[in-house]
Structures are given as C-alpha cells and as structure tokens.
Design a protein around this motif. Structure first.
Motif, PDB file in Angstrom:
ATOM      1  N   HIS A 174      10.045  52.641 -15.470  1.00 38.51           N
ATOM      2  CA  HIS A 174       8.733  52.971 -14.891  1.00 38.51           C
ATOM      3  C   HIS A 174       8.767  52.649 -13.406  1.00 38.51           C
ATOM      4  O   HIS A 174       9.057  51.517 -12.999  1.00 38.51           O
ATOM      5  N   THR A 175       8.462  53.663 -12.575  1.00 41.43           N
ATOM      6  CA  THR A 175       8.568  53.505 -11.124  1.00 41.43           C
ATOM      7  C   THR A 175       7.226  53.470 -10.419  1.00 41.43           C
ATOM      8  O   THR A 175       7.182  53.335  -9.198  1.00 41.43           O
ATOM      9  N   GLY A 176       6.139  53.621 -11.146  1.00 43.20           N
ATOM     10  CA  GLY A 176       4.828  53.700 -10.510  1.00 43.20           C
ATOM     11  C   GLY A 176       4.184  52.354 -10.318  1.00 43.20           C
ATOM     12  O   GLY A 176       4.837  51.298 -10.361  1.00 43.20           O
ATOM     13  N   SER A 177       2.871  52.391 -10.113  1.00 45.81           N
ATOM     14  CA  SER A 177       2.103  51.165  -9.919  1.00 45.81           C
ATOM     15  C   SER A 177       1.873  50.509 -11.277  1.00 45.81           C
ATOM     16  O   SER A 177       2.664  50.680 -12.201  1.00 45.81           O
ATOM     17  N   SER A 178       0.798  49.765 -11.411  1.00 39.76           N
ATOM     18  CA  SER A 178       0.580  49.003 -12.639  1.00 39.76           C
ATOM     19  C   SER A 178       0.559  49.925 -13.851  1.00 39.76           C
ATOM     20  O   SER A 178       0.098  51.063 -13.792  1.00 39.76           O
ATOM     21  N   LEU A 179       1.064  49.412 -14.972  1.00 37.39           N
ATOM     22  CA  LEU A 179       1.187  50.185 -16.203  1.00 37.39           C
ATOM     23  C   LEU A 179       0.030  49.818 -17.125  1.00 37.39           C
ATOM     24  O   LEU A 179      -0.101  48.668 -17.553  1.00 37.39           O
TER      25      LEU A 179
ATOM     26  N   ALA B 245       4.485  56.165 -15.183  1.00 35.95           N
ATOM     27  CA  ALA B 245       3.587  56.144 -16.332  1.00 35.95           C
ATOM     28  C   ALA B 245       2.270  55.435 -16.009  1.00 35.95           C
ATOM     29  O   ALA B 245       1.570  54.984 -16.918  1.00 35.95           O
ATOM     30  N   SER B 246       1.920  55.369 -14.713  1.00 39.23           N
ATOM     31  CA  SER B 246       0.701  54.642 -14.339  1.00 39.23           C
ATOM     32  C   SER B 246      -0.560  55.343 -14.835  1.00 39.23           C
ATOM     33  O   SER B 246      -1.613  54.713 -14.927  1.00 39.23           O
ATOM     34  N   SER B 247      -0.480  56.641 -15.166  1.00 33.54           N
ATOM     35  CA  SER B 247      -1.663  57.330 -15.689  1.00 33.54           C
ATOM     36  C   SER B 247      -1.759  57.246 -17.204  1.00 33.54           C
ATOM     37  O   SER B 247      -2.824  57.501 -17.764  1.00 33.54           O
TER      38      SER B 247
ATOM     39  N   PRO C  46      -3.136  64.486 -18.286  1.00 33.25           N
ATOM     40  CA  PRO C  46      -1.789  64.454 -17.696  1.00 33.25           C
ATOM     41  C   PRO C  46      -0.684  64.426 -18.746  1.00 33.25           C
ATOM     42  O   PRO C  46      -0.743  63.678 -19.715  1.00 33.25           O
ATOM     43  N   LEU C  47       0.322  65.275 -18.517  1.00 32.69           N
ATOM     44  CA  LEU C  47       1.474  65.362 -19.403  1.00 32.69           C
ATOM     45  C   LEU C  47       2.773  65.430 -18.605  1.00 32.69           C
ATOM     46  O   LEU C  47       3.861  65.475 -19.166  1.00 32.69           O
ATOM     47  N   HIS C  48       2.622  65.407 -17.271  1.00 34.11           N
ATOM     48  CA  HIS C  48       3.775  65.612 -16.390  1.00 34.11           C
ATOM     49  C   HIS C  48       4.856  64.556 -16.596  1.00 34.11           C
ATOM     50  O   HIS C  48       6.049  64.856 -16.483  1.00 34.11           O
ATOM     51  N   GLY C  49       4.456  63.315 -16.911  1.00 28.35           N
ATOM     52  CA  GLY C  49       5.450  62.259 -17.098  1.00 28.35           C
ATOM     53  C   GLY C  49       6.428  62.576 -18.207  1.00 28.35           C
ATOM     54  O   GLY C  49       7.639  62.377 -18.074  1.00 28.35           O
TER      55      GLY C  49
END
Length: 448
Positions: A210-215, A185-187, A143-146
């Motif tokens: 950071h708007t996702g789940s756990s980091l 950035a959860s991934s 993954p590089l989308h972030g």
C-alpha cells in the motif's frame, strides 16, 4: 389502485414509549459470509458455511460464484448428526460449497455490494473465459481502480474503457502469475482484501504494498488475513513482523472448512443504540469473545457514550444509563459504524466530533453529506468537516428521513425515531442489503 413503489414508501419509525428490554438474534456477518464464500470456492475440497447471512449482498456473491461454476447447495437442517456424516450438525441453515474449475463466459451482477465488485475480479482472472461485471447505477460511481490497476500489473486483461469503475470485463486466462504489486488503497481497504483472498491461487502468490495515505478499515484486512490462515494459507503481515503496509501471501492449496458464521456485530448497532437511547437493556446472543469484526468496538464507544455492557452466558448484555453523552472519536478503522453513532450523538447531552472517515463519501452514498442533510432537516445541527462530522445536539422534530438506498442510513433513522416522534423513513426495505427483516426485528425488540 397502484401500489407505492418500495423505494418511495415511507415507514413510520416506531417511537419508544419506555425502556426497551429485549433479546435480539442478529443474523450472520456479511463481511465474514462473503469472504468465506470466496475462500470456499477457491479451496481444493468442499466446505460448509453454517448460519450464513442471507441478504442481498450475500445472495449476489453466491449467485456470482455459481455463474463461474461453483456449486453452492442450501440446506436447512432441523436434526443433529455426527460430524462428518455429510449433513450439518444442529438446527439452522447451512451452505455446502463445492469448488469447481472456474469458467466463462459469465455475467456478474454486483448490485451495490463493495465486496462483490472488488473481491470477484481477481477470482475472475482464474476463470477460463470472459466475465462481465455490472451493477446498480451507484456502483458505477464507487472506486474500483485499485483492483483494476493491480490486476493489470499482475498480468490480467481487463476492459473498462478507461473508467477505473464498472461496468467492466475480465478476460480470464485460467490463472494469473501474481507477484509484487503496489496499490493505493486509501479509498477502500477492500482493494487489499480483494487481492489477498485470491492470492493463494496465483502462480507466485502476491505481495501487496500500500503506497497511499492512511488505510481505512484495518479490522477488515485483519479479518481477511485471519480467514486466509484458517484455511491453510501462509500470510505475512505488518503485525507479524513484516514491513509496514506490506502483505505477502504464498501460493498453495486452500482447505475446505466447516465454518459457523458469527453474528454481524455492526448490524447489532441499532439494537444496542436502542438500549442506550431508551435507558433499557438489550442482549445480543452469541457475541464472540474474540473477533476481527469492526462492530466489536461498539462495546467501547457506546460505553463512553453512557451505557454499560457485560459478556455473559446469554451473550452481550448492554444497558443504557439514562444519559447519552457526546463523544470525540476517530472512526477511521470502523467507518461503517458512523451513521449509527451520528444518530446517537444527535440525541446526546453534549457535542460530538466524529473523525477519520473522509472515505465514507465513497460508500453506498456520500454518507457524510447524507447524515448532515437528513439530521439537519429534522432540526439538528450537524456540520461536515474535512474528515468527518461535528454534531451539536438540538431538539429534533419529526419529518421524512431519506436513505439514498443506503442500509445504514435507514437504521440510523430508526434510532432517531425512538426518541423523536413522527420520523418517517424512506425505503426502509434497503436494509435487506445486509439485515433482512429489519422492520420485524425492530418491532419485536419494542414489543410491537
């Protein structure tokens, strides 16, 4: 007669005939070396990196920065000279990094290095001209989308044909406005670090939310912040009283530094595991008293699994007790340690549960699937869970341990080979990604 290709060659993992007793000098940290290379390249003055790691990932980073116009001179010094005399003090290798105006057109080979593929697109926005990024086939799947989405939101022009992954081209405009940006950035925590490292050179700095789940892998973000502050950047973080999941970097010049790279503590893992598995003792010189490296947590985890350790003048002294215990542990912040811990757990006297590492499915390979398959094919009993592994120790037997071009799979197989005769590791050469000369270091530890 045709030579066997390195990627299919089988390496007989040495079987321990007794307790190990060795001092192992572990090369420098990949994570620190590659962050230091980026920061030194963006500084306003030259700097030194002493004892840098020379491995595939770090040489790819150095080569990429050179392609953008940065001067990186390699020096081997056997003399001692006064500080400031223009040459490194003391023996060993050093890299002198000489910043320059960044330029394209350029082509960057990222290999399969997460730090290169994620840290350098923000740097490329500062270059004048197009910079193309390409790499190994597996790199296309990571993954590089972030990073891509965040840079676009900050004003960058990137061509990736909608993939959110490699290959891609960053059309550098000689600068970037920067400002506030939201990312998931959860991934990979590297999405956050990538933006923070270049942020002092953005016109408005950056505010990353950071708007996702756990980091995952928070120690690596703390490493980035510490290294930024050490070269003069102003960084506000959740730990320093800021908002949760928000990091702010103020624009400003970065200082050239004289930095000695710490040993890579995660790469010390197989050697510490050898002491645990064989009831022996291993000393790792220059283990830091304070560090942001995730590998420092090995002291706690391997002690709980049956060892004991002490920081002395010689370094970290780790001793196995003769018993290896199972563990129930959340590895979310230290996911890179999972393969080695799984190998030790497969040799323990009770079951283990490794949690918090769902993101490992997106690493150099799907590490959870790979560990399950390879340990089970040696007679183990490993099951995948939603976010980790459950490992029930069973008597193991020899066989081929596939690595999937993943350096930490190779070292996990070597750990198993200490206790299980007849383990053959496919492509042990993949360890050169972060740990050059691993087979020689391993044989030296065993006195072979």
């Amino acid at each position: 007669m045709t030579a066997t290709p390195a990627h299919t060659a089988l390496w007989p993992a040495p079987h321990a005939r007794g307790a190990v007793d060795a001092t192992v000098h572990v090369p420098g940290s990949k994570s620190v070396t590659n962050r230091a290379l980026v920061l030194a390249s963006l500084a306003s003055e030259p700097g030194w990196l002493r004892r840098p790691l020379r491995s595939r990932d770090t040489l790819l980073m150095a080569g990429a920065l050179r392609a953008l116009g940065v001067g990186i001179e390699e020096t081997v010094s056997s003399n001692s000279s006064p500080a400031g005399a223009g040459t490194p003090t003391g023996p060993g290798e050093a890299w002198r990094v000489i910043p320059s105006t960044l330029h394209g057109p350029a082509t960057v080979d990222v290999g399969n290095a997460g730090t290169v593929m994620r840290f350098l697109p923000p740097v490329a926005t500062l270059a004048d001209g197009p910079v193309r990024f390409d790499g190994d086939p597996r790199a296309y799947e990571r993954p590089l989308h972030g990073v891509i989405d965040a840079l676009r939101a900050l004003g960058a022009r990137i061509d990736d044909e909608g993939r959110g992954a490699l290959p891609l081209t960053v059309h550098g405009g000689g600068g970037l406005d920067g400002g506030p940006v939201e990312i998931d950035a959860s991934s990979s925590s590297q999405f956050v670090s990538a933006l923070l490292l270049s942020a002092p050179r953005f016109n408005q700095g950056v505010e990353v939310r950071h708007t996702g789940s756990s980091l995952p892998s928070m120690p690596h973000i703390r490493m980035t912040v510490d290294m930024l502050r050490a070269v003069g950047a102003q960084v506000d973080t959740p730990e320093s009283g800021g908002e949760p999941n928000v990091w702010r970097v103020t624009p400003g010049a970065l200082l050239g530094r004289d930095l000695t790279i710490e040993p890579d503590l995660s790469n010390a893992q197989p050697f510490l595991a050898a002491a645990l598995v064989t009831a022996g003792t291993v000393v790792i010189p220059d283990w830091p008293e304070r560090t942001t490296q995730p590998g420092d947590r090995l002291r706690e985890i391997f002690t709980e699994m049956g060892g004991s350790c002490e920081l002395t003048e010689r370094g970290l002294e780790f001793t196995g007790s003769g018993a290896v215990h199972g563990i129930d542990v959340d590895l979310g912040e230290v996911g890179e340690l999972t393969p080695g811990i799984a190998a030790v757990a497969a040799l323990a006297d009770s079951p283990s549960t490794l949690r918090g590492v769902a993101h490992l499915r997106l690493h150099e390979t799907d590490r959870l699937a790979a560990l399950t398959k390879e340990i089970n094919e040696l007679g183990g009993d490993v099951t995948e869970t939603a976010d980790g592994l459950h490992i029930r120790p069973r008597r193991l037997h020899g066989g081929i341990f596939h690595t999937y071009d993943d350096h930490r799979m190779a070292t996990a197989g070597a750990i198993l080979g200490l206790a299980v005769d007849g383990v053959q590791i496919e492509n042990v050469a993949t360890t050169a990604k972060t740990l050059p000369d691993f087979p020689q270091l391993w044989a030296g530890m065993l006195g072979n």
